[in-house]
Write a protein that holds these residues in place. Structure first.
Motif, PDB file in Angstrom:
ATOM      1  N   VAL B  80       0.832  -1.205   0.000  1.00 25.93           N
ATOM      2  CA  VAL B  80       0.000   0.000   0.000  1.00 25.93           C
ATOM      3  C   VAL B  80       0.865   1.253   0.000  1.00 25.93           C
ATOM      4  O   VAL B  80       1.953   1.267   0.567  1.00 25.93           O
ATOM      5  N   SER B  81       0.393   2.279  -0.679  1.00 21.64           N
ATOM      6  CA  SER B  81       1.009   3.590  -0.560  1.00 21.64           C
ATOM      7  C   SER B  81      -0.098   4.525  -0.092  1.00 21.64           C
ATOM      8  O   SER B  81      -1.059   4.777  -0.818  1.00 21.64           O
ATOM      9  N   TYR B 100      13.233  -1.140   3.442  1.00 19.88           N
ATOM     10  CA  TYR B 100      11.926  -1.764   3.208  1.00 19.88           C
ATOM     11  C   TYR B 100      12.088  -3.185   2.654  1.00 19.88           C
ATOM     12  O   TYR B 100      11.312  -4.084   3.001  1.00 19.88           O
ATOM     13  N   SER B 144       7.586   6.820  -2.428  1.00 17.80           N
ATOM     14  CA  SER B 144       6.576   6.136  -1.615  1.00 17.80           C
ATOM     15  C   SER B 144       5.916   4.999  -2.407  1.00 17.80           C
ATOM     16  O   SER B 144       5.714   3.899  -1.888  1.00 17.80           O
ATOM     17  N   ILE B 145       5.605   5.276  -3.682  1.00 19.08           N
ATOM     18  CA  ILE B 145       4.994   4.226  -4.514  1.00 19.08           C
ATOM     19  C   ILE B 145       6.033   3.152  -4.842  1.00 19.08           C
ATOM     20  O   ILE B 145       5.725   1.954  -4.820  1.00 19.08           O
ATOM     21  N   LEU B 147       8.443   2.169  -3.003  1.00 17.54           N
ATOM     22  CA  LEU B 147       8.608   1.295  -1.830  1.00 17.54           C
ATOM     23  C   LEU B 147       7.496   0.241  -1.767  1.00 17.54           C
ATOM     24  O   LEU B 147       7.728  -0.883  -1.336  1.00 17.54           O
ATOM     25  N   ALA B 148       6.308   0.644  -2.214  1.00 22.92           N
ATOM     26  CA  ALA B 148       5.189  -0.310  -2.199  1.00 22.92           C
ATOM     27  C   ALA B 148       5.413  -1.451  -3.182  1.00 22.92           C
ATOM     28  O   ALA B 148       4.758  -2.487  -3.091  1.00 22.92           O
TER      29      ALA B 148
END
Lengths: 249, 243
Positions: B80-81, B100, B144-145, B147-148
């Motif tokens: 999820v982001s 992560y 952020s995306i 990392l997802a």
């Protein structure tokens, strides 16, 4: 189990980097208390026994630990408000792994604090050097658990805006109720009782007595140790419960 | 095959019903956009599907795993982001990916492979040594995306991924999201109608916790008699088109 230890190590490594890369952390947890140690010793140690190094250095070590509450709280509340923790909650990590990750990241800082304040104390006053310093450093890890537990609890309950104000109560408590900045002889009975039952004075006494030697093992060492441990336990259990609740919410 | 199936999913917070009996199928490989005004229940629905909050009643299945009984299995196939930029602030871009990936149990070789893939897919290589807090909003959202994607999810939830970004950064992020289409199932929530129009295979419209419409944008136009998603959305949720 191996996966769990691996995740704790990963979280710890990340938290250490977050903490030591924030210059404010180093200023408040190391530089400022060190400056106070040097300043108060230089000015007051000949005037009052309160500021002799054997009392001042252990007192400063505990005082500096009070800032752990602030910075642990700030780190966790920022992780919450930026949804960083929410993202991690989607991973397989469990609540206790997060708590260990935050705690283990702060313990090396506690060690650096104690060693720094004791070594500088020894340099300023050579009579302070003693093998009992090692016992003081060891017990400083115990007193730190109380402040870390409070910090984790505050991080779970407060926002990054409010955590500073609430943590300052703990820092003020450590300053005013530890008895390290003023003589306690003239204080009223009520105030002395309050200091005796709260963890702040006991944490300071524990380190002072560990370093300087003690007369009565139970009264001077075991009793303050048990009181600090009891508060640390309550703070940690509360922190774990609140963290789990937040994680499930 | 339905990768996500919700069955009469309901979430109540004290006296507020955030999600009210939502039943929905999302097919494999599609990009499904959830639209709704503030408080419609989009984020709560995503939080239930990602096991971040438990439903009050009903159940949902992600890759046939129940969000009630098989949380670990659900977590192993999703990521999820969230709408806030959820990155480690004082870690560099490279360290964020390493962190992560390590948390997801990747080996050193897998971490290196993940880094190389994400640098290439998101152009992150040029900022890999920069701390996340020093990146612009657009780059932070990209990270952020990215990392997802480290955990190589089968289902990706993007909660308002372009919220607060300027138009250029938003268009760049659309390009990135388009590139992911077909590789995994994506559920995206957004307030931007043109975003849903540009990216989604199917659209779901929520209001007051209820799912009012599910279908393609063509079906939405046909049902509302409008020719763009914004007007169709306003007609669907009962807003004033002349306002």
């Amino acid at each position: 189990m191996r996966n769990s230890i691996g995740r704790i190590a990963t979280l710890t490594k990340r938290n250490i980097k977050e903490i030591i890369r924030d210059p404010l952390t180093l200023i408040f947890m190391l530089a400022m208390p060190l400056f106070m140690e040097i300043l108060f010793y230089a000015i007051f140690h000949t005037m009052t026994s309160q500021f002799e190094m054997k009392y001042l250095a252990p007192g400063i070590a505990v005082f500096a630990q009070a800032f752990l509450s602030l910075f642990a709280g700030l780190l966790i509340s920022l992780d919450r408000t930026t949804s960083f923790l929410t993202r991690l909650f989607v991973s397989k990590a469990r609540p206790y792994e997060f708590i260990f990750g935050y705690t283990c990241a702060l313990l090396p800082i506690v060690l650096v604090q104690s060693v720094l304040f004791f070594v500088v104390g020894g340099i300023l006053d050579s009579s302070f050097w003693s093998v009992t310093m090692l016992l003081g450093i060891l017990l400083s890890l115990v007193t730190a658990f109380f402040f870390i537990g409070i910090g984790i609890l505050l991080g779970c309950l407060c926002t990054d805006k409010s955590v500073g104000g609430v943590a300052s109560v703990i820092i003020a408590g450590q300053s005013l109720l530890s008895g390290m900045w003023f003589p306690t002889e003239g204080l009223g009975k009520g105030m002395l009782t309050l200091m005796r039952i709260l963890p702040f004075r006991n944490a300071t006494m524990l380190l002072q007595n560990a370093v300087n030697g003690y007369g009565d093992l139970f009264a001077d060492l075991i009793s303050p140790l048990l009181i600090v441990l009891a508060y640390a336990l309550v703070a940690f259990i509360s922190a774990v419960l609140v963290f789990r609740k937040k994680m499930r919410a | 095959m339905a990768v996500i199936r919700t069955c009469d999913l309901r979430k109540e917070y004290q006296d507020v019903v955030a999600v009210d009996g939502v039943s929905l199928d999302v097919e494999e490989g599609e990009l499904f956009a959830l639209l709704g005004v503030n408080g419609a229940g989009k984020t709560t629905l995503i939080k239930m599907l990602t096991c971040l909050t438990a439903p009050t009643s009903g159940d949902a299945f992600v890759m046939e795993h129940s969000i009630l009984r098989e949380k670990e299995d659900v977590k192993s196939v999703i990521d999820v982001s969230m709408q806030e930029t959820a990155v480690a602030r004082n870690l560099t871009v490279e360290e964020n990916i390493e962190f992560y990936a390590a948390l997801n149990g990747h080996t050193k070789e897998e971490i290196e492979a993940a880094k190389a893939a994400l640098y290439s897919a998101f152009d992150l290589g040029q900022v890999k040594g920069k701390r996340a807090s020093k990146l612009s909003g657009g780059w932070q959202r990209k990270l952020s995306i990215a990392l997802a994607l480290v955990s190589d999810p089968k289902v990706l939830f993007l909660d308002e991924p372009t919220l607060g970004l300027d138009v250029i950064a938003r268009r760049e992020l659309w390009k990135t999201i388009r590139a992911l289409k077909g590789r995994m199932t994506i559920v995206l929530t957004t307030h931007y109608m043109e975003e849903a129009e540009a990216l989604a295979d199917r659209i779901g419209i929520m209001k007051g916790g209820k799912l009012l419409f599910v279908g393609t944008k063509e079906a939405l136009f046909a049902e509302t008699g409008k020719d763009n998603v914004e007007d169709a959305f306003i007609r669907m949720v009962g807003g004033d088109l002349d306002a």
